[in-house]
Enzyme design. Structure first.
Site, PDB file in Angstrom:
ATOM      1  N   ALA A  10      20.393  -5.254  27.274  1.00 35.76           N
ATOM      2  CA  ALA A  10      21.047  -3.953  27.150  1.00 35.76           C
ATOM      3  C   ALA A  10      22.562  -4.048  27.045  1.00 35.76           C
ATOM      4  O   ALA A  10      23.228  -3.063  26.736  1.00 35.76           O
ATOM      5  CB  ALA A  10      20.682  -3.080  28.351  1.00 35.76           C
ATOM      6  N   ARG A  15      32.040  -8.417  22.279  1.00 34.08           N
ATOM      7  CA  ARG A  15      32.759  -9.461  21.535  1.00 34.08           C
ATOM      8  C   ARG A  15      32.193  -9.730  20.139  1.00 34.08           C
ATOM      9  O   ARG A  15      32.820 -10.394  19.330  1.00 34.08           O
ATOM     10  CB  ARG A  15      32.796 -10.756  22.353  1.00 34.08           C
ATOM     11  CG  ARG A  15      33.844 -10.713  23.450  1.00 34.08           C
ATOM     12  CD  ARG A  15      33.722 -11.883  24.382  1.00 34.08           C
ATOM     13  NE  ARG A  15      32.639 -11.677  25.345  1.00 34.08           N
ATOM     14  CZ  ARG A  15      32.229 -12.598  26.222  1.00 34.08           C
ATOM     15  NH1 ARG A  15      32.795 -13.792  26.225  1.00 34.08           N
ATOM     16  NH2 ARG A  15      31.270 -12.332  27.072  1.00 34.08           N
ATOM     17  N   GLY A  75      24.672  -3.569  35.594  1.00 37.38           N
ATOM     18  CA  GLY A  75      24.541  -4.960  36.031  1.00 37.38           C
ATOM     19  C   GLY A  75      23.131  -5.496  35.845  1.00 37.38           C
ATOM     20  O   GLY A  75      22.182  -4.737  35.657  1.00 37.38           O
ATOM     21  N   GLU A 151      29.404 -15.328  41.588  1.00 39.12           N
ATOM     22  CA  GLU A 151      29.945 -15.058  40.254  1.00 39.12           C
ATOM     23  C   GLU A 151      31.406 -15.499  40.198  1.00 39.12           C
ATOM     24  O   GLU A 151      32.126 -15.441  41.206  1.00 39.12           O
ATOM     25  CB  GLU A 151      29.821 -13.562  39.931  1.00 39.12           C
ATOM     26  CG  GLU A 151      28.390 -13.082  39.842  1.00 39.12           C
ATOM     27  CD  GLU A 151      27.580 -13.844  38.808  1.00 39.12           C
ATOM     28  OE1 GLU A 151      28.057 -13.991  37.657  1.00 39.12           O
ATOM     29  OE2 GLU A 151      26.483 -14.323  39.145  1.00 39.12           O
ATOM     30  N   ASN A 166      24.601 -21.323  36.984  1.00 40.11           N
ATOM     31  CA  ASN A 166      23.374 -20.550  36.767  1.00 40.11           C
ATOM     32  C   ASN A 166      23.224 -20.236  35.284  1.00 40.11           C
ATOM     33  O   ASN A 166      24.071 -19.576  34.696  1.00 40.11           O
ATOM     34  CB  ASN A 166      23.491 -19.254  37.580  1.00 40.11           C
ATOM     35  CG  ASN A 166      22.411 -18.256  37.238  1.00 40.11           C
ATOM     36  OD1 ASN A 166      21.300 -18.643  36.881  1.00 40.11           O
ATOM     37  ND2 ASN A 166      22.749 -16.970  37.352  1.00 40.11           N
ATOM     38  N   ASN A 224      27.931 -14.864  22.371  1.00 37.61           N
ATOM     39  CA  ASN A 224      28.832 -13.765  22.687  1.00 37.61           C
ATOM     40  C   ASN A 224      29.615 -13.261  21.487  1.00 37.61           C
ATOM     41  O   ASN A 224      29.949 -12.093  21.414  1.00 37.61           O
ATOM     42  CB  ASN A 224      29.810 -14.172  23.790  1.00 37.61           C
ATOM     43  CG  ASN A 224      29.111 -14.205  25.135  1.00 37.61           C
ATOM     44  OD1 ASN A 224      28.318 -13.328  25.449  1.00 37.61           O
ATOM     45  ND2 ASN A 224      29.359 -15.243  25.895  1.00 37.61           N
ATOM     46  N   LYS A 347      10.887 -10.879 -14.821  1.00 38.87           N
ATOM     47  CA  LYS A 347      10.816  -9.779 -13.844  1.00 38.87           C
ATOM     48  C   LYS A 347       9.488  -9.061 -13.954  1.00 38.87           C
ATOM     49  O   LYS A 347       9.114  -8.648 -15.057  1.00 38.87           O
ATOM     50  CB  LYS A 347      11.976  -8.811 -14.126  1.00 38.87           C
ATOM     51  CG  LYS A 347      12.024  -7.629 -13.199  1.00 38.87           C
ATOM     52  CD  LYS A 347      12.185  -6.338 -13.964  1.00 38.87           C
ATOM     53  CE  LYS A 347      11.244  -5.292 -13.457  1.00 38.87           C
ATOM     54  NZ  LYS A 347      11.239  -4.083 -14.282  1.00 38.87           N
ATOM     55  N   SER A 401      12.325 -17.490 -32.451  1.00 41.33           N
ATOM     56  CA  SER A 401      13.606 -17.408 -31.748  1.00 41.33           C
ATOM     57  C   SER A 401      14.268 -16.065 -32.003  1.00 41.33           C
ATOM     58  O   SER A 401      14.185 -15.514 -33.104  1.00 41.33           O
ATOM     59  CB  SER A 401      14.550 -18.508 -32.237  1.00 41.33           C
ATOM     60  OG  SER A 401      14.018 -19.752 -31.864  1.00 41.33           O
TER      61      SER A 401
END
Ligand code: UD1
Ligand code: MG
Length: 444
Positions: A10, A15, A75, A151, A166, A224, A347, A401
């Site tokens: 979330a 950045r 958080g 932290e 961690n 990030n 195509k 041709s």
């Protein structure tokens, strides 16, 4: 006992400087999140919950996982609590927690962390040694055991010297996780509910937290910004190439070859440099693809050659050769032994076995029978300003041709058009025509 996963995704991803949610950015043809969910599933997880923001939530249908909207990003602990609130409790279940912005984590690591959260440990977490300084949370141990995570922004000077960090990948006993998450508080530097505070909480209540230490931190570094994205793409592409090489494909220069997941490439096929292959393409055995070629949703048989050309949303049968400098697109179907030479565009056309169009030609909305030869400079004039019209050419036809075929038009089996013809009317089987407008020639 269920094994479920919560994938955290979330975060705003500021950045990236993008209007697109971070985990939707592309790595080798798939959104970052696709790889995470793929690896989580391969580790044996059957139910996946992704914590999303509004933008990601709107795209969750594509992923085979349940999106859970976290309205405000308070958080990682709050994100997990939001997910748990939406999941039916299973007191004996295990929960894997991963991040949506780590596309390089493989299934093996998820399996290892799940295995470490066994009956003896209520929680397991992945740790790595990194060079300092670092923004990762630090692992604080006491007598060798994991005691808590601090932290960076809350760490003391001495804690900042810890180089075991961690990675952000965890497995929990579900019951212990629900308890610990319910007790989280946000009295820290970021005023966030930290999932990492569950470590100290569990240890305080006498539970064990098992570390799973890995040797290569590069694979657990989250994406990030777009520089990270490029590194992830390079690493993923190397893995994809390596897998095909191990399966018997020669890739002359993996660094200039771009592959995507879920391709099929047969053994003894050779891929030359500057070539990209994507969108579920399937390539047979002993093919030669490249250099400088682009295949997207292409289906090729065995011994097909694609040289300096592109094939989009189209097929080619065994021994067909394409290029150099050809463009095959829009559901074109080339049968076996077809030869498409330089500066030819095909195509939405069907070319039967043995058709040759060797030079400077446009074939659009055409159907061409076996062994017909299309001369240099031939154009199917399929567009009349309003509609796309069909050209049907029979078998064993000789198109001279620089013939212009004004569609809709049908040229019968065994017919011939003279060089420079502008053919405005249907030509019956066996008829020879020439001129502008083309008129029947006396039969020889
Ligand atoms: C987190 C860990 C840190 C670890 C690092 C590894 C916490 C408090 N810290 O820090 O110890 O070293 O990951 O990368 O967990 N997210 C949400 N909702 C939120 C907040 C975050 O879904 O409210 C998601 C983010 O999208 C991201 C993941 O959770 O995928 C991690 O969040 P992020 O803010 O990057 O955590 P870090 O501060 O890097
Ligand atoms: Mg953060």
């Amino acid at each position: 006992m269920s094994i479920r996963a919560i994938v955290l995704a979330a975060g705003k991803g500021t950045r990236m400087k993008s209007d697109t949610a971070k985990v939707l950015h592309d790595v080798c043809g798939r959104p970052m999140l696709w790889y995470v969910l793929h690896a989580v599933r391969a580790a044996g997880v059957t139910e996946m919950y992704v914590v999303t923001n509004a933008e990601l939530q709107a795209r969750m249908d594509e992923f085979g996982a349940t999106g859970i909207l976290q309205e405000e990003q308070l958080g990682t602990g709050h994100a997990v609590r939001t997910a748990l609130d939406a999941m039916k409790p299973d007191e004996s279940g295990r929960v894997l927690i991963a991040c949506g912005d780590m596309p390089l984590v493989d299934a093996g690591l998820f399996s290892a962390v799940l295995a470490a959260a066994d009956g003896n440990s209520a929680m397991a977490l992945v740790t790595a040694r990194v060079s300092l300084p670092s923004n990762f949370g630090r692992i604080v141990r006491r007598d060798g055991s994991v005691e808590r995570i601090v932290e960076t922004r809350d760490a003391s000077a001495s804690e900042l010297q810890i180089d075991e960090v961690n990675a952000g990948i965890y497995a929990f006993d579900e019951a212990a996780l629900r308890d610990a998450v319910g007790r989280l508080r946000n009295d820290n530097a970021q005023k966030e509910y930290y999932l990492t505070d569950t470590v100290a909480d569990l240890v305080r209540s006498g539970k064990r937290v098992a570390p799973v230490e890995i040797s290569n931190p590069a694979h657990v570094i989250g994406i990030n910004d777009r520089a990270d994205l490029a590194l992830a793409r390079r690493e993923m592409n190397i893995r994809l190439c390596a897998q095909h090489m191990r399966d018997g494909v020669t890739i002359v220069n993996p660094l200039s070859t771009s592959l995507e997941p879920e391709l099929k490439i047969g053994r003894d096929t050779v891929i030359y440099p500057n070539t990209s292959i994507g969108r579920l393409s399937e390539i047979g055995e002993r093919c030669a693809i490249g250099p400088n070629s682009h295949l997207s949703n292409a289906r090729l048989g065995d011994e097909v050659t694609v040289n300096e050309s592109s094939v989009f949303d189209s097929r080619a049968g065994d021994r067909t050769s394409i290029g150099p400098y050809a463009r095959i697109r829009d559901d074109s179907q080339l049968a076996q032994d077809v030869r498409i030479g330089n500066f030819v565009e095909v195509k939405n056309s069907k070319l039967a076995r043995g058709v040759k169009a060797s030079h400077l030609t446009y074939l659009g909305d055409a159907e061409i029978g076996e062994e017909t030869n299309i001369g240099a400079g031939t154009i199917t004039c399929n567009y009349d300003g309003k509609r796309k019209n069909k050209t049907v050419i029979g078998r064993d036809v000789m198109i001279g041709s620089n013939t212009s075929l004004i569609a809709p038009i049908t040229i019968g089996d065994g017919a011939l058009t003279g060089a420079g013809s502008v053919v405005t009317k249907d030509v019956p089987a066996g008829q020879r025509v020439a001129g502008n407008p083309a008129k029947p020639l006396p039969n020889k």
